[in-house]
Design an enzyme around this catalytic site. Sequence first.
Site, mmCIF file in Angstrom:
data_model
loop_
_atom_site.group_PDB
_atom_site.id
_atom_site.type_symbol
_atom_site.label_atom_id
_atom_site.label_comp_id
_atom_site.label_asym_id
_atom_site.label_seq_id
_atom_site.Cartn_x
_atom_site.Cartn_y
_atom_site.Cartn_z
ATOM 1 N N GLY A 191 -17.735 12.326 -0.257
ATOM 2 C CA GLY A 191 -18.468 12.020 -1.477
ATOM 3 C C GLY A 191 -17.594 11.547 -2.611
ATOM 4 O O GLY A 191 -17.902 11.810 -3.779
ATOM 5 N N HIS A 232 0.860 -1.183 0.000
ATOM 6 C CA HIS A 232 0.000 0.000 0.000
ATOM 7 C C HIS A 232 0.897 1.234 0.000
ATOM 8 O O HIS A 232 1.945 1.246 0.645
ATOM 9 C CB HIS A 232 -0.893 0.000 1.256
ATOM 10 N N ASN A 281 0.373 5.772 -0.362
ATOM 11 C CA ASN A 281 -0.363 6.957 -0.766
ATOM 12 C C ASN A 281 0.375 8.198 -0.298
ATOM 13 O O ASN A 281 1.077 8.179 0.702
ATOM 14 C CB ASN A 281 -1.801 6.948 -0.227
ATOM 15 N N THR A 282 0.228 9.270 -1.072
ATOM 16 C CA THR A 282 0.716 10.591 -0.658
ATOM 17 C C THR A 282 -0.328 11.608 -1.090
ATOM 18 O O THR A 282 -1.022 11.417 -2.090
ATOM 19 C CB THR A 282 2.090 10.939 -1.280
ATOM 20 N N ARG A 283 -0.437 12.690 -0.321
ATOM 21 C CA ARG A 283 -1.519 13.639 -0.557
ATOM 22 C C ARG A 283 -1.132 15.036 -0.086
ATOM 23 O O ARG A 283 -0.232 15.202 0.751
ATOM 24 C CB ARG A 283 -2.777 13.186 0.180
#
Length: 302
Positions: A285, A134, A136-138
């Site tokens: 959403g 896994h 992720n970067t944000r």
Amino acid sequence: MSSQPAASPVAAATLEARREEARIWFEGLRDRICAAFEALEDEAPADLYPGEPGRFELTPWKRGNGSEDLGGGVMGMMRGRLFEKVGVHCSTVYGSFSPEFAKHVRGAAEDPRFFATGISLIAHMRNPHVPAVHMNTRFITTTVSWFGGGMDLNPTQDYQRREDFEDAKDFHAAAKDACDTHDPAYFEKYKKWCDEYFWLKHRSEPRGVGGIFYDHLDSGNHDADFAFTRDVGEAFLEIYPEIVARRMDTPWSDADREEQLIRRGRYAEFNLLYDRGTKFGLETGGNVTSILSSMPPEAKWP
């Protein structure tokens, strides 16, 4: 887009440039990761992995009901012969948090408007001896802004679930190199955070062998924080394909597959019970298919 409190024209222009720079980086990283995974699909030995090599399908999606622009993303999925199920997704979304959710997000209680862009991936491998992974970067902005993310390795065989096993050692070393370039204190801090975060409280056991996890990174130097986040992505792109290549020639037994399916159940439990990214995506959403694509294609609860 009305996703940020009012600011001076100079500050607003700087923030918009930072958002766009981050979005472009995450999407470029996605393209390189997808190319690397497709190359491994091509290289996998035909006797263990019959059939045609898989290819990513990229599916754009829009957030909201279409009456207003709330952002969206591209869901990248591949069902291959080596990669049983892998998703590499990018999204850029904005709007306002619900009043209840805003209470739990840094800087959103004062003003619920937000912007978030990032990359997220999970790979479930056909071969039980190839660890799942896994990453992720944000980049997120509310009334403040920060980077977050990390990468963690999830072997499905007992002999691989030790920190002194070769795959874990190399994965941690790659993460450490990325950290040490920026701050010698980062690795131990973010490794500990990863171990604590990816902990199945109801089972009192780790999800995998860890890696690094960080959030709310806002040192006051945006360029330095972004450079670190880029290096985390580069470290992943370098080490994980290397681990896949070294393990994909290993034959497996029915017992190995059974153990893999049971460990995948643990992965599903974590994502549904504890994972922040899953909760964030659903609360804002996001695309449900993309959010829940992290679920393994098969799992068992004996």
